[in-house]
Design an enzyme around this catalytic site. Structure first.
Site, PDB file in Angstrom:
ATOM      1  N   ARG A   1      -7.432  -1.722  -6.046  1.00 14.42           N
ATOM      2  CA  ARG A   1      -7.924  -2.990  -5.497  1.00 14.42           C
ATOM      3  C   ARG A   1      -9.106  -3.517  -6.295  1.00 14.42           C
ATOM      4  O   ARG A   1      -9.217  -4.717  -6.569  1.00 14.42           O
ATOM      5  CB  ARG A   1      -8.299  -2.805  -4.025  1.00 14.42           C
ATOM      6  CG  ARG A   1      -7.093  -2.800  -3.124  1.00 14.42           C
ATOM      7  CD  ARG A   1      -7.393  -2.264  -1.725  1.00 14.42           C
ATOM      8  NE  ARG A   1      -6.252  -2.522  -0.875  1.00 14.42           N
ATOM      9  CZ  ARG A   1      -5.075  -1.884  -0.950  1.00 14.42           C
ATOM     10  NH1 ARG A   1      -4.904  -0.950  -1.858  1.00 14.42           N
ATOM     11  NH2 ARG A   1      -4.083  -2.196  -0.145  1.00 14.42           N
TER      12      ARG A   1
ATOM     13  N   ASP B   1      -0.218  -0.867  -4.844  1.00 13.85           N
ATOM     14  CA  ASP B   1      -1.498  -0.357  -5.352  1.00 13.85           C
ATOM     15  C   ASP B   1      -1.409   1.016  -5.999  1.00 13.85           C
ATOM     16  O   ASP B   1      -2.307   1.431  -6.735  1.00 13.85           O
ATOM     17  CB  ASP B   1      -2.558  -0.348  -4.248  1.00 13.85           C
ATOM     18  CG  ASP B   1      -2.260   0.641  -3.129  1.00 13.85           C
ATOM     19  OD1 ASP B   1      -1.134   1.159  -3.054  1.00 13.85           O
ATOM     20  OD2 ASP B   1      -3.162   0.872  -2.298  1.00 13.85           O
ATOM     21  N   ASN B   2      -0.357   1.760  -5.714  1.00 10.07           N
ATOM     22  CA  ASN B   2      -0.133   3.052  -6.372  1.00 10.07           C
ATOM     23  C   ASN B   2       1.291   3.488  -6.083  1.00 10.07           C
ATOM     24  O   ASN B   2       2.015   2.822  -5.338  1.00 10.07           O
ATOM     25  CB  ASN B   2      -1.134   4.117  -5.916  1.00 10.07           C
ATOM     26  CG  ASN B   2      -1.379   4.182  -4.426  1.00 10.07           C
ATOM     27  OD1 ASN B   2      -2.472   3.853  -3.951  1.00 10.07           O
ATOM     28  ND2 ASN B   2      -0.371   4.611  -3.663  1.00 10.07           N
TER      29      ASN B   2
ATOM     30  N   ASP C   1       0.817  -1.201   0.000  1.00  9.59           N
ATOM     31  CA  ASP C   1       0.000   0.000   0.000  1.00  9.59           C
ATOM     32  C   ASP C   1       0.862   1.267   0.000  1.00  9.59           C
ATOM     33  O   ASP C   1       1.602   1.502   0.961  1.00  9.59           O
ATOM     34  CB  ASP C   1      -0.887  -0.039   1.252  1.00  9.59           C
ATOM     35  CG  ASP C   1      -2.098   0.853   1.170  1.00  9.59           C
ATOM     36  OD1 ASP C   1      -2.162   1.687   0.267  1.00  9.59           O
ATOM     37  OD2 ASP C   1      -2.978   0.710   2.025  1.00  9.59           O
ATOM     38  N   ASP C   2       0.779   2.059  -1.058  1.00 11.07           N
ATOM     39  CA  ASP C   2       1.452   3.364  -1.120  1.00 11.07           C
ATOM     40  C   ASP C   2       2.976   3.260  -1.160  1.00 11.07           C
ATOM     41  O   ASP C   2       3.666   4.144  -0.638  1.00 11.07           O
ATOM     42  CB  ASP C   2       1.063   4.240   0.082  1.00 11.07           C
ATOM     43  CG  ASP C   2      -0.327   4.843  -0.050  1.00 11.07           C
ATOM     44  OD1 ASP C   2      -1.099   4.379  -0.901  1.00 11.07           O
ATOM     45  OD2 ASP C   2      -0.642   5.771   0.713  1.00 11.07           O
TER      46      ASP C   2
ATOM     47  N   HIS D   1       1.554   2.530   4.003  1.00 11.29           N
ATOM     48  CA  HIS D   1       0.604   3.648   4.073  1.00 11.29           C
ATOM     49  C   HIS D   1       0.726   4.343   5.435  1.00 11.29           C
ATOM     50  O   HIS D   1       0.959   3.698   6.449  1.00 11.29           O
ATOM     51  CB  HIS D   1      -0.815   3.083   3.900  1.00 11.29           C
ATOM     52  CG  HIS D   1      -1.875   4.089   3.621  1.00 11.29           C
ATOM     53  ND1 HIS D   1      -2.239   5.071   4.523  1.00 11.29           N
ATOM     54  CD2 HIS D   1      -2.687   4.268   2.533  1.00 11.29           C
ATOM     55  CE1 HIS D   1      -3.223   5.792   4.014  1.00 11.29           C
ATOM     56  NE2 HIS D   1      -3.510   5.328   2.808  1.00 11.29           N
TER      57      HIS D   1
ATOM     58  N   HIS E   1     -11.120  -2.547   1.588  1.00 13.19           N
ATOM     59  CA  HIS E   1     -11.234  -1.210   1.022  1.00 13.19           C
ATOM     60  C   HIS E   1     -11.915  -1.164  -0.341  1.00 13.19           C
ATOM     61  O   HIS E   1     -11.587  -0.324  -1.187  1.00 13.19           O
ATOM     62  CB  HIS E   1      -9.836  -0.557   0.932  1.00 13.19           C
ATOM     63  CG  HIS E   1      -9.885   0.944   0.917  1.00 13.19           C
ATOM     64  ND1 HIS E   1      -8.874   1.733   0.405  1.00 13.19           N
ATOM     65  CD2 HIS E   1     -10.839   1.820   1.334  1.00 13.19           C
ATOM     66  CE1 HIS E   1      -9.179   3.002   0.527  1.00 13.19           C
ATOM     67  NE2 HIS E   1     -10.376   3.090   1.084  1.00 13.19           N
TER      68      HIS E   1
ATOM     69  N   CYS F   1      -5.665   3.743  -3.935  1.00 16.03           N
ATOM     70  CA  CYS F   1      -5.931   2.512  -3.168  1.00 16.03           C
ATOM     71  C   CYS F   1      -7.152   1.733  -3.658  1.00 16.03           C
ATOM     72  O   CYS F   1      -7.036   0.635  -4.189  1.00 16.03           O
ATOM     73  CB  CYS F   1      -6.126   2.847  -1.690  1.00 16.03           C
ATOM     74  SG  CYS F   1      -4.797   3.779  -0.924  1.00 16.03           S
TER      75      CYS F   1
ATOM     76  N   LYS G   1       1.037   9.191  -5.988  1.00 16.15           N
ATOM     77  CA  LYS G   1      -0.326   8.687  -5.820  1.00 16.15           C
ATOM     78  C   LYS G   1      -1.324   9.801  -6.158  1.00 16.15           C
ATOM     79  O   LYS G   1      -1.080  10.959  -5.839  1.00 16.15           O
ATOM     80  CB  LYS G   1      -0.499   8.246  -4.365  1.00 16.15           C
ATOM     81  CG  LYS G   1      -1.899   7.874  -3.932  1.00 16.15           C
ATOM     82  CD  LYS G   1      -1.892   7.537  -2.451  1.00 16.15           C
ATOM     83  CE  LYS G   1      -3.273   7.220  -1.916  1.00 16.15           C
ATOM     84  NZ  LYS G   1      -3.229   6.882  -0.468  1.00 16.15           N
TER      85      LYS G   1
ATOM     86  N   LYS H   1      -6.121  -5.714   4.053  1.00 16.53           N
ATOM     87  CA  LYS H   1      -6.982  -4.556   3.770  1.00 16.53           C
ATOM     88  C   LYS H   1      -7.939  -4.825   2.617  1.00 16.53           C
ATOM     89  O   LYS H   1      -7.504  -5.171   1.524  1.00 16.53           O
ATOM     90  CB  LYS H   1      -6.080  -3.353   3.464  1.00 16.53           C
ATOM     91  CG  LYS H   1      -6.777  -2.142   2.880  1.00 16.53           C
ATOM     92  CD  LYS H   1      -5.783  -1.012   2.670  1.00 16.53           C
ATOM     93  CE  LYS H   1      -6.343   0.083   1.798  1.00 16.53           C
ATOM     94  NZ  LYS H   1      -5.434   1.245   1.670  1.00 16.53           N
TER      95      LYS H   1
END
Length: 540
Positions: A55, A304-305, A13-14, A200, A110, A51, A373, A108
Site C-alpha cells: 500500500r 497487494d500480495n 487483499d491477499d 484477507h 493500513h 499488505c 505472501k 483499508k
C-alpha cells in the site's frame, strides 16, 4: 471534451495470482472479467509481498523502505521501519488534489501507526477529501475495528445494522462518492481509491454467496492446480513449457486429506469473499456508466500480495487478537462468543468464527508459482493487473508481458493525467518517483530490461530482463531464467556464479540507497526491545 481522465484504483487483499476468472480461476468474477475483456491484462506485474509495504509503495511510487513502512505499521527500530508514512513521500491523492482533482477513498488504509486517534498520516491528512474505511489491516467483516468516516470512529453505527458486511460497505460508499461527484463536481476530475479487505482472513462471507460455491472445489487442490495451469496456458498468460510447481511439501495429496468437508468450506468461503467484491465492483462500474463517466475513467485492478498461507492456530491468544493487534472483537454484535482458530469442528463463514483457509488452498490460489505472501518468489509478488480505459486504450482484450511493479502506478497516473509531481511539499523535500510510466506499454509491449527490486523481512530479489536473482531468508541466492522457467523450478546459480555476483551487487546498491536494513539486525533490535511477535510472524 478535454477533461482530464478520472482515476479509479482498486486494490484487493491477499488474493492469489490465478483466483479470478480472467486469470484462470474457478471463482465467478464476471465484472472483472468484463474489464479484462475490454482492457489490458498484465501477466508479469508485481507487488511487494505484504499488505502495508504494498500500500505504501502503491500510494507513493516509492519502495516501501523509503516511505517508513519497511515491514508493517509497527515500529521495528531503524529509519525506514517506523510503521508510518514519512514526510519524504507524497501520495497519489496529494499529487492529484494539487492538480485539480477531487479525491475519495473507501476501504483499508493500513499505512499509519496510530490506529485509534487521527494522525498526520490518516487519509484526510494525506490528500483525500473524503474517507470511509478502516485504519487497521484486518478484522471482522461484520463488525470491524477502527471503522472510520473522515477522522471519526463510527463503529457504533454497525452495532444495530444486522445487514452490515464490510465488503458491501466499501463498494456502496465508492458508488455514493461517484454519484455525489457527478452531481456536485461534474466539471472536475476525480481520483478514487477502493481498497478492499477481501479475501484477507478471517473467512467471513454472506450465506447467499457461499451457496454458489458448494461443491465447487470437491476435486481438491491437486486436480484444480492442474486445471488452472491449463487455463492459464490456453489464455496465453503463462508459457506452456513452464512446469507447475510441486504441491507444498507440508501438505498432503487431496486424496489423503482429512476433514474434507471443512477444507472445502474454507475455499468456498474464500471464493465467496472474492465473488462479493466482484459484485461490488460491478455496481461501481455501472454507476460510472450511468453518470456518463466510464469512458473517461482510467481503472486499475490489482492485489497487494500473493495468496496468504497463514494458519490461525487453535491456541491463538484472544488477548493478542482483541487487545494488542485490534484485529478482532471478543464477542459478536449480539453478544455471542467468537471461536478463534482453524478448528475443523467449526465451519467458517459466520460472524462467530475467525479462521483462515491455509497453505494448500493458498498453493492453489498462486498456481503455478512458488511460495506465498511474505516471500518474494513469484507466488508472493505476482498479481493480476487489469487496466481499463475506453477513451484511452486502442488495444483491448489483450495481454502485456512486460514486467512492472507497484512503483509504476504513480508514474503512470502522473503521466496520463499530466500532473506535476513535487520535489518539495509541505515544507519537506520529496523523493523522486522510483517507477516508470506504463503508458507506452499500454500501447505496445516493449519487454525492456529495467531492473526491479524487492526486499521484505530478509526475503530479497532483483530482476533484470529474463533473469531473476531471489532468496528466501535465511537461505542462499537462487538464479532463474524467467523466460524458460518463471515457476522457479531450476536454480542456475551454480552455473552462473559471475552473474550471481553481478546481480547481487546491483541489489546491494539498491538496498543501501533505499534504506533496507538486514533482517538479522531487525530481529536483534526487536528482541532487545522485548517486542512480542504476532502469530503470523512466529516462524519468521
Amino acid at each position: 471534451m478535454n477533461k482530464k481522465p478520472n482515476v479509479l484504483l482498486i486494490l484487493n487483499d491477499d488474493m492469489g495470482y490465478s483466483d479470478i476468472g480472467s486469470y484462470g480461476g474457478e471463482i465467478e468474477t464476471p465484472n472483472l472479467d468484463k474489464l479484462a475483456a475490454n482492457g489490458i491484462r498484465f501477466t508479469q506485474f508485481y507487488n511487494t509481498a505484504r499488505c502495508s509495504p504494498s500500500r505504501a509503495s502503491l500510494l507513493t511510487g516509492l519502495h516501501p523502505h523509503q516511505t517508513g513502512i519497511g515491514i508493517l505499521t509497527y515500529d521495528s527500530g531503524p529509519e525506514g521501519y517506523a510503521g508510518d508514512l514519512n514526510k519524504e513521500s507524497v501520495t497519489i491523492a496529494e499529487v492529484l488534489k494539487h492538480n485539480g482533482y477531487k479525491t475519495y477513498m473507501s476501504g483499508k488504509w493500513h499505512v499509519a501507526k496510530d490506529l485509534l486517534e487521527p494522525s498526520e498520516n490518516w487519509p484526510l491528512q494525506r490528500g483525500f477529501d473524503e474517507f470511509f474505511g478502516t485504519i487497521i489491516g484486518a478484522g471482522s467483516y461484520y463488525d470491524p475495528n477502527t471503522l472510520t468516516r473522515g477522522n471519526e470512529n463510527i463503529e457504533h453505527e454497525v452495532k444495530g445494522d444486522k445487514n452490515f458486511y464490510y465488503t458491501d460497505a466499501i463498494s456502496d460508499q465508492a458508488v455514493q462518492y461517484i454519484k455525489d461527484h457527478a452531481e456536485k463536481s461534474p466539471d472536475e476530475p476525480f481520483f478514487e481509491y477502493v481498497a478492499y479487505t477481501a479475501p484477507h482472513w478471517p473467512l467471513h462471507a454472506k450465506e447467499e454467496d457461499m451457496k454458489k460455491y458448494k461443491g465447487r472445489f470437491a476435486k481438491g487442490w491437486d486436480i484444480l492446480r492442474q486445471e488452472r495451469l491449463q487455463k492459464l496456458v490456453d489464455m496465453g498468460i503463462i508459457d506452456g513449457n513452464w512446469e507447475l510447481t510441486d504441491r507444498d511439501p507440508s501438505q498432503p495429496a487431496w486424496e489423503n486429506a482429512d476433514k474434507k468437508e471443512w477444507l472445502e468450506r474454507c475455499m468456498e468461503v474464500y471464493a465467496a469473499q472474492i465473488d462479493n467484491m466482484d459484485q461490488g465492483i460491478g455496481r461501481i462500474i455501472e454507476t460510472l456508466n450511468e453518470t456518463g463517466q466510464l469512458d473517461n475513467t482510467l481503472i486499475f485492478f490489482l492485489s497487494d500480495n500473493g495468496a496468504c498461507e497463514e494458519d490461525i492456530p487453535l491456541n491463538v491468544s484472544k488477548e493478542e487478537l482483541v487487545n494488542k493487534l485490534l484485529i478482532a472483537k471478543s464477542q459478536t454484535r449480539d453478544g455471542k462468543e467468537i471461536f478463534f482458530g482453524n478448528d475443523p469442528k467449526i465451519m467458517p463463514g459466520p460472524e462467530n468464527t475467525y479462521q483462515s483457509y491455509g497453505t494448500a488452498w493458498a498453493n492453489l490460489s498462486n498456481t503455478p508459482f512458488r511460495l506465498y505472501k511474505h516471500w518474494v518468489h513469484e507466488g508472493g509478488i505476482s498479481t493480476p493487473l487489469i487496466v481499463h480505459w475506453p477513451r484511452g486504450l486502442s488495444d483491448k482484450g489483450t495481454l502485456r508481458h512486460t514486467p512492472g511493479q507497484l512503483t509504476d502506478i504513480m508514474a503512470t497516473i502522473v503521466d496520463i493525467t499530466e500532473a506535476s509531481y513535487p520535489s518539495f511539499y509541505n515544507g519537506n523535500d520529496i523523493l523522486p518517483m522510483e517507477g516508470r510510466s506504463l503508458k507506452p506499454i499500454l500501447e505496445e509491449d516493449d519487454c525492456n530490461d529495467t531492473p526491479l527490486f524487492w526486499e521484505h523481512e530478509g526475503n530479497a530479489a532483483v530482476r533484470v530482463g529474463k533473469w531473476k536473482l531471489v532468496k528466501e531468508y535465511p537461505k542462499k541466492w537462487e538464479l532463474f531464467n524467467m523466460q524458460l522457467d518463471r515457476t522457479e523450478k531450476h536454480d542456475l546459480a551454480d552455473q552462473y556464479p559471475e552473474f550471481v555476483k553481478e546481480m547481487t551487487a546491483k541489489y546491494e546498491r539498491w538496498a543501501e540507497r533505499c534504506g533496507v536494513v538486514p533482517r538479522d539486525k531487525i530481529l536483534r533490535l526487536m528482541n532487545e526491545s522485548g517486542a512480542d511477535k504476532p502469530f503470523w510472524e512466529k516462524d519468521n
